[in-house]
Design a protein around this motif. Structure first.
Motif, PDB file in Angstrom:
ATOM      1  N   SER A  66      -6.304  14.942  -9.211  1.00 36.61           N
ATOM      2  CA  SER A  66      -6.809  13.357 -10.772  1.00 36.61           C
ATOM      3  C   SER A  66      -4.842  12.364 -10.254  1.00 36.61           C
ATOM      4  O   SER A  66      -4.259  13.252 -10.607  1.00 36.61           O
ATOM      5  CB  SER A  66      -6.336  14.199 -11.422  1.00 36.61           C
ATOM      6  OG  SER A  66      -7.842  15.201 -12.424  1.00 36.61           O
ATOM      7  N   PRO A  67      -5.490  11.931  -8.946  1.00 39.68           N
ATOM      8  CA  PRO A  67      -4.372  10.897  -8.581  1.00 39.68           C
ATOM      9  C   PRO A  67      -4.186   9.838 -10.040  1.00 39.68           C
ATOM     10  O   PRO A  67      -4.638   9.782 -10.725  1.00 39.68           O
ATOM     11  CB  PRO A  67      -4.995  10.349  -7.715  1.00 39.68           C
ATOM     12  CG  PRO A  67      -6.506  10.576  -7.655  1.00 39.68           C
ATOM     13  CD  PRO A  67      -7.117  11.595  -8.295  1.00 39.68           C
ATOM     14  N   TYR A  77       8.393  15.665  -3.613  1.00 42.44           N
ATOM     15  CA  TYR A  77       8.159  14.419  -2.728  1.00 42.44           C
ATOM     16  C   TYR A  77       9.128  13.738  -2.443  1.00 42.44           C
ATOM     17  O   TYR A  77       9.671  13.208  -3.112  1.00 42.44           O
ATOM     18  CB  TYR A  77       7.112  13.499  -3.362  1.00 42.44           C
ATOM     19  CG  TYR A  77       6.975  12.247  -2.547  1.00 42.44           C
ATOM     20  CD1 TYR A  77       6.074  12.627  -1.130  1.00 42.44           C
ATOM     21  CD2 TYR A  77       7.081  11.057  -3.156  1.00 42.44           C
ATOM     22  CE1 TYR A  77       6.028  11.154  -0.766  1.00 42.44           C
ATOM     23  CE2 TYR A  77       6.830  10.141  -2.528  1.00 42.44           C
ATOM     24  CZ  TYR A  77       5.815   9.823  -0.594  1.00 42.44           C
ATOM     25  OH  TYR A  77       6.337   9.068  -0.068  1.00 42.44           O
ATOM     26  N   LEU A  78       9.498  13.608  -1.537  1.00 39.31           N
ATOM     27  CA  LEU A  78      10.760  12.766  -0.623  1.00 39.31           C
ATOM     28  C   LEU A  78      10.276  11.248  -0.740  1.00 39.31           C
ATOM     29  O   LEU A  78       9.557  11.429   0.900  1.00 39.31           O
ATOM     30  CB  LEU A  78      11.772  13.385   0.384  1.00 39.31           C
ATOM     31  CG  LEU A  78      12.124  15.229   0.121  1.00 39.31           C
ATOM     32  CD1 LEU A  78      12.595  15.048   1.226  1.00 39.31           C
ATOM     33  CD2 LEU A  78      12.435  14.668  -0.986  1.00 39.31           C
ATOM     34  N   GLN A  79      10.668  10.681  -1.558  1.00 36.67           N
ATOM     35  CA  GLN A  79      10.093   8.830  -1.658  1.00 36.67           C
ATOM     36  C   GLN A  79      10.614   8.072  -0.409  1.00 36.67           C
ATOM     37  O   GLN A  79       9.640   7.652   0.332  1.00 36.67           O
ATOM     38  CB  GLN A  79      10.021   8.447  -2.775  1.00 36.67           C
ATOM     39  CG  GLN A  79       9.843   6.917  -3.343  1.00 36.67           C
ATOM     40  CD  GLN A  79       9.327   6.162  -4.574  1.00 36.67           C
ATOM     41  OE1 GLN A  79      10.122   6.703  -4.904  1.00 36.67           O
ATOM     42  NE2 GLN A  79       8.374   5.660  -4.906  1.00 36.67           N
ATOM     43  N   LEU A 138       1.969  10.280  -4.363  1.00 41.50           N
ATOM     44  CA  LEU A 138       2.543  11.809  -4.471  1.00 41.50           C
ATOM     45  C   LEU A 138       3.706  11.836  -5.536  1.00 41.50           C
ATOM     46  O   LEU A 138       3.293  13.537  -5.642  1.00 41.50           O
ATOM     47  CB  LEU A 138       2.983  11.674  -2.824  1.00 41.50           C
ATOM     48  CG  LEU A 138       1.809  10.701  -1.825  1.00 41.50           C
ATOM     49  CD1 LEU A 138       2.739  10.180  -0.172  1.00 41.50           C
ATOM     50  CD2 LEU A 138       0.897  12.334  -1.817  1.00 41.50           C
ATOM     51  N   GLU A 139       4.107  11.029  -5.983  1.00 39.92           N
ATOM     52  CA  GLU A 139       5.482  11.846  -6.431  1.00 39.92           C
ATOM     53  C   GLU A 139       4.865  11.827  -8.394  1.00 39.92           C
ATOM     54  O   GLU A 139       5.591  12.838  -8.327  1.00 39.92           O
ATOM     55  CB  GLU A 139       6.478  10.454  -6.856  1.00 39.92           C
ATOM     56  CG  GLU A 139       7.198  10.903  -7.890  1.00 39.92           C
ATOM     57  CD  GLU A 139       8.694  10.025  -7.878  1.00 39.92           C
ATOM     58  OE1 GLU A 139       9.806   9.876  -7.816  1.00 39.92           O
ATOM     59  OE2 GLU A 139       8.616   8.278  -7.929  1.00 39.92           O
ATOM     60  N   SER A 140       3.499  11.537  -8.538  1.00 36.35           N
ATOM     61  CA  SER A 140       3.606  12.169  -9.725  1.00 36.35           C
ATOM     62  C   SER A 140       2.600  13.776  -9.612  1.00 36.35           C
ATOM     63  O   SER A 140       2.359  14.012 -10.279  1.00 36.35           O
ATOM     64  CB  SER A 140       2.371  10.943 -10.200  1.00 36.35           C
ATOM     65  OG  SER A 140       2.839   9.448 -10.605  1.00 36.35           O
ATOM     66  N   LYS A 167       0.941  -1.278  -0.148  1.00 34.89           N
ATOM     67  CA  LYS A 167       0.493   0.233   0.031  1.00 34.89           C
ATOM     68  C   LYS A 167       0.528   1.337  -0.022  1.00 34.89           C
ATOM     69  O   LYS A 167       0.611   2.184  -0.753  1.00 34.89           O
ATOM     70  CB  LYS A 167      -1.060  -0.443   1.714  1.00 34.89           C
ATOM     71  CG  LYS A 167      -1.916   1.269   1.408  1.00 34.89           C
ATOM     72  CD  LYS A 167      -2.934   1.094   2.735  1.00 34.89           C
ATOM     73  CE  LYS A 167      -4.116   2.380   2.440  1.00 34.89           C
ATOM     74  NZ  LYS A 167      -4.898   2.696   3.239  1.00 34.89           N
ATOM     75  N   GLN A 168       2.225   1.371   0.886  1.00 35.13           N
ATOM     76  CA  GLN A 168       2.847   2.552   0.682  1.00 35.13           C
ATOM     77  C   GLN A 168       3.954   2.564  -0.380  1.00 35.13           C
ATOM     78  O   GLN A 168       3.189   3.956  -0.773  1.00 35.13           O
ATOM     79  CB  GLN A 168       3.923   2.217   2.344  1.00 35.13           C
ATOM     80  CG  GLN A 168       4.878   3.504   1.802  1.00 35.13           C
ATOM     81  CD  GLN A 168       4.001   5.016   2.286  1.00 35.13           C
ATOM     82  OE1 GLN A 168       2.956   4.487   3.184  1.00 35.13           O
ATOM     83  NE2 GLN A 168       4.259   5.648   2.118  1.00 35.13           N
ATOM     84  N   LYS A 169       3.506   1.971  -1.293  1.00 35.21           N
ATOM     85  CA  LYS A 169       4.376   1.804  -2.325  1.00 35.21           C
ATOM     86  C   LYS A 169       3.126   2.786  -3.745  1.00 35.21           C
ATOM     87  O   LYS A 169       3.952   3.738  -4.335  1.00 35.21           O
ATOM     88  CB  LYS A 169       4.681   0.934  -3.053  1.00 35.21           C
ATOM     89  CG  LYS A 169       5.893   0.603  -1.841  1.00 35.21           C
ATOM     90  CD  LYS A 169       7.006  -1.446  -3.021  1.00 35.21           C
ATOM     91  CE  LYS A 169       8.159  -1.190  -2.385  1.00 35.21           C
ATOM     92  NZ  LYS A 169       8.793  -2.179  -2.755  1.00 35.21           N
ATOM     93  N   VAL A 170       2.054   2.222  -3.622  1.00 33.63           N
ATOM     94  CA  VAL A 170       1.201   2.617  -4.259  1.00 33.63           C
ATOM     95  C   VAL A 170       0.981   4.025  -4.046  1.00 33.63           C
ATOM     96  O   VAL A 170       0.976   5.128  -4.814  1.00 33.63           O
ATOM     97  CB  VAL A 170      -0.232   2.347  -4.195  1.00 33.63           C
ATOM     98  CG1 VAL A 170      -0.996   2.687  -4.861  1.00 33.63           C
ATOM     99  CG2 VAL A 170      -0.222   0.115  -4.245  1.00 33.63           C
ATOM    100  N   ILE A 171       0.687   4.476  -2.367  1.00 29.32           N
ATOM    101  CA  ILE A 171       0.832   5.782  -2.244  1.00 29.32           C
ATOM    102  C   ILE A 171       1.861   6.757  -2.580  1.00 29.32           C
ATOM    103  O   ILE A 171       1.513   8.182  -2.886  1.00 29.32           O
ATOM    104  CB  ILE A 171       0.883   6.285  -0.656  1.00 29.32           C
ATOM    105  CG1 ILE A 171      -0.859   5.253  -0.216  1.00 29.32           C
ATOM    106  CG2 ILE A 171       0.393   7.105  -0.191  1.00 29.32           C
ATOM    107  CD1 ILE A 171      -1.410   5.223   1.343  1.00 29.32           C
ATOM    108  N   ALA A 172       2.834   5.985  -2.839  1.00 31.30           N
ATOM    109  CA  ALA A 172       4.113   6.824  -2.634  1.00 31.30           C
ATOM    110  C   ALA A 172       4.410   7.325  -4.120  1.00 31.30           C
ATOM    111  O   ALA A 172       4.781   8.179  -4.754  1.00 31.30           O
ATOM    112  CB  ALA A 172       5.327   5.808  -1.880  1.00 31.30           C
ATOM    113  N   SER A 173       3.852   6.194  -5.218  1.00 30.57           N
ATOM    114  CA  SER A 173       3.728   6.584  -6.681  1.00 30.57           C
ATOM    115  C   SER A 173       3.070   7.330  -6.757  1.00 30.57           C
ATOM    116  O   SER A 173       2.769   8.697  -7.323  1.00 30.57           O
ATOM    117  CB  SER A 173       3.098   5.333  -7.270  1.00 30.57           C
ATOM    118  OG  SER A 173       3.262   5.189  -8.984  1.00 30.57           O
TER     119      SER A 173
END
Length: 342
Positions: free
Chosen positions: A244-245, A218-220, A210-212, A202-208
């Motif tokens: 628009s995520p 965003y500091l991954q 936020l980075e977009s 889940k954290q990797k999806v959220i990170a993706s």
């Protein structure tokens, strides 16, 4: 903790077709015939089937059964014997048997996307009750999906499409809501009768996402969003609404990501933000400079990227001077120690 859900409307074309197809059957009695053939070295004839499995049925019934399984693609007929071939071997290995059928199907074909297969719903129909739609020739979109080696896994069963008649009915173009439910170690994709779990944290999806959304802000590695200092919002943990995520190059409907850590962008903003939080957080009288120092360091430690720069950088007296004439009562709480020393 509330689950995070991504949603998106997906275009669906709905067709009604006459097809040759196979359907996965649970606990089929035919599996015992395939297993016997494997035990016999891959070859089976009606006499062996009769003696070892089918008594007291007639020998002719054994012949008819082997012929039927051959027509379904499980055996290859060689003279009076039947050789187990790939479909039969796979059925034994996977413990899956597919019944061959011919009839009407309603097929839902989704637009190409990163998360689902193209066919997201198949319904077996007894008769055609649609009087409005006209027949048309099979288009490439449907024809390209016909492949008896591709298994269409759906909530109501598993299918293979072997052949579709040339004339089909296009029923309508519609939209269905695709949902992606994020769990800690995977996410579940659902669209019509299609569902599948994808292994991804889940954290990797959220990170993706936020980075977009925030790009270089965003500091991954630290899971931190760099944010401009604003006096009316000093919180360092916030809920972020994203209109628009973007995930896997796909835009979804608006979501709110909870409890996102934010940070000042530079040392100057960190200092201003820190001092503002010091002022805001005063809610009691300090009885010693040591007590104030503990308070100051606790606030400094909230600034994950700048805590070392901010710790022990401002005294009680300096903070009093920063107040000036504003907020008399908070300033008085800082000055309590001075009154007690008289």
């Amino acid at each position: 903790m509330k689950k995070m859900i991504l949603t998106k409307d997906i275009s669906i074309n709905k067709y009604r077709v006459l097809a040759d197809y196979k359907v996965k059957v649970a606990k089929s009695p035919f599996m015992s015939v395939l297993q016997l053939a494997k035990d016999e070295g891959g070859m089976l004839n009606s006499e062996v089937l009769y003696e070892k499995l089918m008594k007291p049925l007639a020998l002719k019934a054994c012949e008819n059964l082997l012929e039927r399984l051959s027509l379904m693609g499980y055996f290859l007929e060689i003279n009076d014997s039947y050789q187990l071939i790939t479909l039969g071997l796979n059925a034994i290995e996977n413990k899956e048997f597919y019944d061959k059928r011919n009839g009407l199907l309603e097929i839902w074909v989704a637009e190409s996307n990163m998360f689902t297969q193209r066919i997201v719903k198949i319904v077996e129909l007894k008769y055609d009750d649609d009087k409005k739609s006209k027949t048309q020739s099979v288009d490439y979109q449907v024809e390209s999906l016909v492949n008896n080696k591709n298994v269409v896994q759906l909530n109501n069963g598993a299918f293979t499409l072997d052949k579709i008649e040339e004339q089909i009915k296009f029923l309508e173009e519609d939209e269905e809501r695709m949902t992606i439910v994020l769990e800690e170690m995977n996410y579940k994709v659902e669209l019509a009768d299609f569902s599948q779990y994808i292994k991804e944290e889940k954290q990797k999806v959220i990170a993706s996402i936020l980075e977009s959304e925030f790009n270089s802000n965003y500091l991954q590695q630290e899971h931190i969003v760099l944010t401009d200092f604003k006096k009316n919002n000093l919180s360092l943990v916030r809920d972020h609404k994203i209109e628009s995520p973007v995930f896997k190059e796909t835009y979804f409907n608006a979501i709110t990501i909870s409890n996102v850590t934010v940070s000042p962008k530079n040392s100057d903003e960190a200092k201003s933000w820190f001092q503002a939080k010091l002022k805001q957080g005063i809610n009691k009288y300090f009885e010693s400079d040591e007590e104030f120092s503990e308070y100051e360091n606790r606030i400094a430690n909230e600034f994950q990227l700048f805590k070392d720069e901010l710790s022990n950088t401002i005294s009680r007296q300096q903070l009093i001077e920063l107040f000036g004439e504003e907020d008399f009562y908070k300033k008085a709480k800082l000055e309590t120690i001075d009154y007690l020393s008289y």
